[in-house]
Design a protein around this motif. Structure first.
Motif, PDB file in Angstrom:
ATOM      1  N   ARG A  63       7.791   3.269  17.817  1.00 40.51           N
ATOM      2  CA  ARG A  63       6.379   3.106  18.160  1.00 40.51           C
ATOM      3  C   ARG A  63       5.501   3.592  17.003  1.00 40.51           C
ATOM      4  N   GLU A  64       5.894   4.737  16.431  1.00 39.91           N
ATOM      5  CA  GLU A  64       5.153   5.257  15.283  1.00 39.91           C
ATOM      6  C   GLU A  64       5.313   4.337  14.081  1.00 39.91           C
ATOM      7  N   TYR A  65       6.514   3.797  13.908  1.00 33.72           N
ATOM      8  CA  TYR A  65       6.729   2.843  12.813  1.00 33.72           C
ATOM      9  C   TYR A  65       5.789   1.656  12.961  1.00 33.72           C
ATOM     10  N   HIS A  66       5.691   1.124  14.174  1.00 35.30           N
ATOM     11  CA  HIS A  66       4.805  -0.022  14.408  1.00 35.30           C
ATOM     12  C   HIS A  66       3.363   0.337  14.040  1.00 35.30           C
ATOM     13  N   GLN A  67       2.965   1.550  14.361  1.00 34.48           N
ATOM     14  CA  GLN A  67       1.604   1.971  14.009  1.00 34.48           C
ATOM     15  C   GLN A  67       1.419   2.031  12.500  1.00 34.48           C
ATOM     16  N   LYS A  68       2.466   2.463  11.775  1.00 37.54           N
ATOM     17  CA  LYS A  68       2.380   2.474  10.312  1.00 37.54           C
ATOM     18  C   LYS A  68       2.211   1.057   9.769  1.00 37.54           C
ATOM     19  N   VAL A  69       2.906   0.113  10.376  1.00 37.21           N
ATOM     20  CA  VAL A  69       2.740  -1.289   9.976  1.00 37.21           C
ATOM     21  C   VAL A  69       1.293  -1.723  10.195  1.00 37.21           C
TER      22      VAL A  69
ATOM     23  N   VAL B 168       0.850  -1.195   0.000  1.00 32.51           N
ATOM     24  CA  VAL B 168       0.000   0.000   0.000  1.00 32.51           C
ATOM     25  C   VAL B 168       0.886   1.245   0.000  1.00 32.51           C
ATOM     26  N   PHE B 169       1.713   1.409   1.014  1.00 28.27           N
ATOM     27  CA  PHE B 169       2.668   2.514   1.038  1.00 28.27           C
ATOM     28  C   PHE B 169       3.974   2.026   1.645  1.00 28.27           C
ATOM     29  N   ALA B 170       5.070   2.677   1.280  1.00 27.05           N
ATOM     30  CA  ALA B 170       6.368   2.383   1.891  1.00 27.05           C
ATOM     31  C   ALA B 170       6.493   3.204   3.178  1.00 27.05           C
ATOM     32  N   ILE B 171       7.396   2.765   4.065  1.00 27.90           N
ATOM     33  CA  ILE B 171       7.580   3.443   5.345  1.00 27.90           C
ATOM     34  C   ILE B 171       9.025   3.921   5.454  1.00 27.90           C
ATOM     35  N   HIS B 172       9.199   5.216   5.745  1.00 28.33           N
ATOM     36  CA  HIS B 172      10.533   5.787   5.858  1.00 28.33           C
ATOM     37  C   HIS B 172      10.657   6.607   7.133  1.00 28.33           C
ATOM     38  N   ARG B 173      11.864   6.775   7.616  1.00 25.94           N
ATOM     39  CA  ARG B 173      12.093   7.660   8.758  1.00 25.94           C
ATOM     40  C   ARG B 173      12.004   9.097   8.266  1.00 25.94           C
ATOM     41  N   ASN B 174      11.267   9.928   8.970  1.00 27.79           N
ATOM     42  CA  ASN B 174      11.161  11.330   8.602  1.00 27.79           C
ATOM     43  C   ASN B 174      12.546  11.968   8.538  1.00 27.79           C
ATOM     44  N   GLY B 175      12.745  12.781   7.514  1.00 31.23           N
ATOM     45  CA  GLY B 175      14.040  13.404   7.289  1.00 31.23           C
ATOM     46  C   GLY B 175      14.946  12.582   6.401  1.00 31.23           C
ATOM     47  N   HIS B 176      14.504  11.380   6.037  1.00 31.44           N
ATOM     48  CA  HIS B 176      15.262  10.515   5.146  1.00 31.44           C
ATOM     49  C   HIS B 176      14.441  10.273   3.875  1.00 31.44           C
ATOM     50  N   TYR B 177      15.085   9.713   2.876  1.00 33.96           N
ATOM     51  CA  TYR B 177      14.420   9.467   1.588  1.00 33.96           C
ATOM     52  C   TYR B 177      13.229   8.519   1.769  1.00 33.96           C
ATOM     53  N   GLY B 178      12.141   8.807   1.053  1.00 34.12           N
ATOM     54  CA  GLY B 178      11.011   7.888   1.053  1.00 34.12           C
ATOM     55  C   GLY B 178       9.652   8.515   0.900  1.00 34.12           C
ATOM     56  N   GLY B 179       9.559   9.842   1.100  1.00 29.71           N
ATOM     57  CA  GLY B 179       8.263  10.484   0.995  1.00 29.71           C
ATOM     58  C   GLY B 179       7.632  10.335  -0.381  1.00 29.71           C
ATOM     59  N   ILE B 180       8.439  10.092  -1.379  1.00 26.70           N
ATOM     60  CA  ILE B 180       7.957   9.936  -2.755  1.00 26.70           C
ATOM     61  C   ILE B 180       7.011   8.743  -2.896  1.00 26.70           C
ATOM     62  N   VAL B 181       7.152   7.751  -1.999  1.00 24.47           N
ATOM     63  CA  VAL B 181       6.341   6.530  -2.133  1.00 24.47           C
ATOM     64  C   VAL B 181       5.605   6.135  -0.854  1.00 24.47           C
ATOM     65  N   GLY B 182       5.609   6.992   0.158  1.00 23.97           N
ATOM     66  CA  GLY B 182       4.932   6.524   1.357  1.00 23.97           C
ATOM     67  C   GLY B 182       4.827   7.489   2.506  1.00 23.97           C
ATOM     68  N   CYS B 183       4.873   6.915   3.719  1.00 21.14           N
ATOM     69  CA  CYS B 183       4.603   7.639   4.951  1.00 21.14           C
ATOM     70  C   CYS B 183       5.811   7.577   5.887  1.00 21.14           C
ATOM     71  N   GLY B 184       5.965   8.621   6.709  1.00 22.56           N
ATOM     72  CA  GLY B 184       7.115   8.705   7.578  1.00 22.56           C
ATOM     73  C   GLY B 184       6.805   8.429   9.038  1.00 22.56           C
ATOM     74  N   PHE B 185       7.875   8.179   9.816  1.00 25.14           N
ATOM     75  CA  PHE B 185       7.765   7.968  11.256  1.00 25.14           C
ATOM     76  C   PHE B 185       8.947   8.641  11.938  1.00 25.14           C
ATOM     77  N   ASP B 186       8.786   8.923  13.236  1.00 21.71           N
ATOM     78  CA  ASP B 186       9.866   9.492  14.025  1.00 21.71           C
ATOM     79  C   ASP B 186      10.390   8.521  15.082  1.00 21.71           C
ATOM     80  N   THR B 187       9.525   7.668  15.587  1.00 22.41           N
ATOM     81  CA  THR B 187       9.913   6.701  16.607  1.00 22.41           C
ATOM     82  C   THR B 187       9.510   5.305  16.151  1.00 22.41           C
TER      83      THR B 187
END
Length: 293
Positions: free
Chosen positions: A96-102, A75-94
């Motif tokens: 815990r937030e990454y787990h929520q994206k999953v 559905v969407f890719a997951i990247h750390r905010n401030g790093h490459y990846g916004g072009i194809v998905g959603c970002g996380f900072d922690t």
């Protein structure tokens, strides 16, 4: 024909921004359907998407059955905010937030999780990857969380540090994997990770005038040598073109990728042997990158 193990249905192979803007006020079924018809006409009936930020791949999954296409998406890719990846998905900072994206991806019907652990090639500077790679301990935890939730992991990764981190974390596939050493290729061979090289993202730029041809030639030559090393080492490799990326048209990009493999490996193996190698890699992708029931 082989399946397409890395594509982006949202992209059009020419202009990323224009392609995304087509869906600005809602996903356009006709755009997706035209691409599926092309895959169908070319006999490409398996497509693994790399995701997008606009829910296009989610809708594509709903439409794929009309064309007899086995379509898988994160559905969407997951990247750390401030790093490459916004072009194809959603970002996380922690984490815990990454787990929520999953969990969000799971709720939306994702077949697997895609993570972004490094930047991309700098086509103006041979040997350089944009940005900084994620720390290997963080990558390990990201893969672990996804696996615990029943998902295989597709990892967008380049460079020795990034690819070694993805392998050690147990990522199920590494996408692109540019600028890796013989040591890393040996690690791939000893692991269960499948490598999807996407060679034509560089090769198809040759002669386009967009980047310096000498730099492109050096990048392509290193990719070719790494593919030969991977073949000799018995790395699990699958065919994926990054279909939809610049100069990589849907459907035909996979044809280009396949012919690149034949061109590069032609002095090492017969066509039937190369086909057998790729068939095994695709089987690994098909078996792993599906929802864990």
């Amino acid at each position: 024909m082989f399946g397409e193990c890395h594509a982006h249905l949202i992209m059009d192979g020419l202009n990323y921004r224009r392609a995304v803007d087509l869906h600005a006020d809602g996903v356009k079924d006709k755009v997706i359907q035209s691409r599926f018809r092309l895959y169908q006409e070319l006999g490409i009936l398996f497509v693994r998407d790399g995701g997008d930020a606009g829910m296009v791949s989610k809708r594509a999954k709903e439409l794929s059955g009309e064309y007899g296409i086995d379509y898988r998406t994160p559905v969407f890719a997951i990247h750390r905010n401030g790093h490459y990846g916004g072009i194809v998905g959603c970002g996380f900072d922690t984490l815990r937030e990454y787990h929520q994206k999953v969990m969000d991806a799971k709720a939306l019907g994702a077949d697997f999780i895609k993570i972004m652990t490094t930047g991309i090639l700098d086509f103006n500077d041979h040997g350089k990857i944009t940005g900084q790679p994620l720390d290997k301990e963080e990558v390990k935890e990201m893969v672990h969380i996804a696996h615990e939730e029943g998902f295989a992991v597709m990892s967008h990764t380049n460079g020795d540090y990034g690819v070694q981190a993805a392998i050690e974390a147990g990522a199920d596939s590494v996408e692109h994997g540019n600028y890796i050493s013989e040591e890393t290729i040996s690690m791939l061979a000893d692991s269960s990770t499948v490598w999807v090289p996407t060679l034509v993202t560089v090769r198809n730029l040759m002669g386009s005038g967009r980047y310096d041809s000498q730099i492109l030639a050096r990048i392509a030559a290193q990719g070719e040598e790494n593919l030969r090393l991977a073949y000799r080492a018995g790395v699990k490799v699958a065919l994926g073109s990054d279909g939809g990326a610049y100069m990589v048209p849907h459907g035909w990009g996979l044809m280009d990728e396949y012919h690149a493999f034949l061109d590069i490996l032609g002095t090492l193996a017969k066509v039937a042997e190369i086909d057998d190698w790729l068939t095994k890699g695709e089987k690994e992708i098909r078996e792993r990158f599906k929802r864990d029931a």
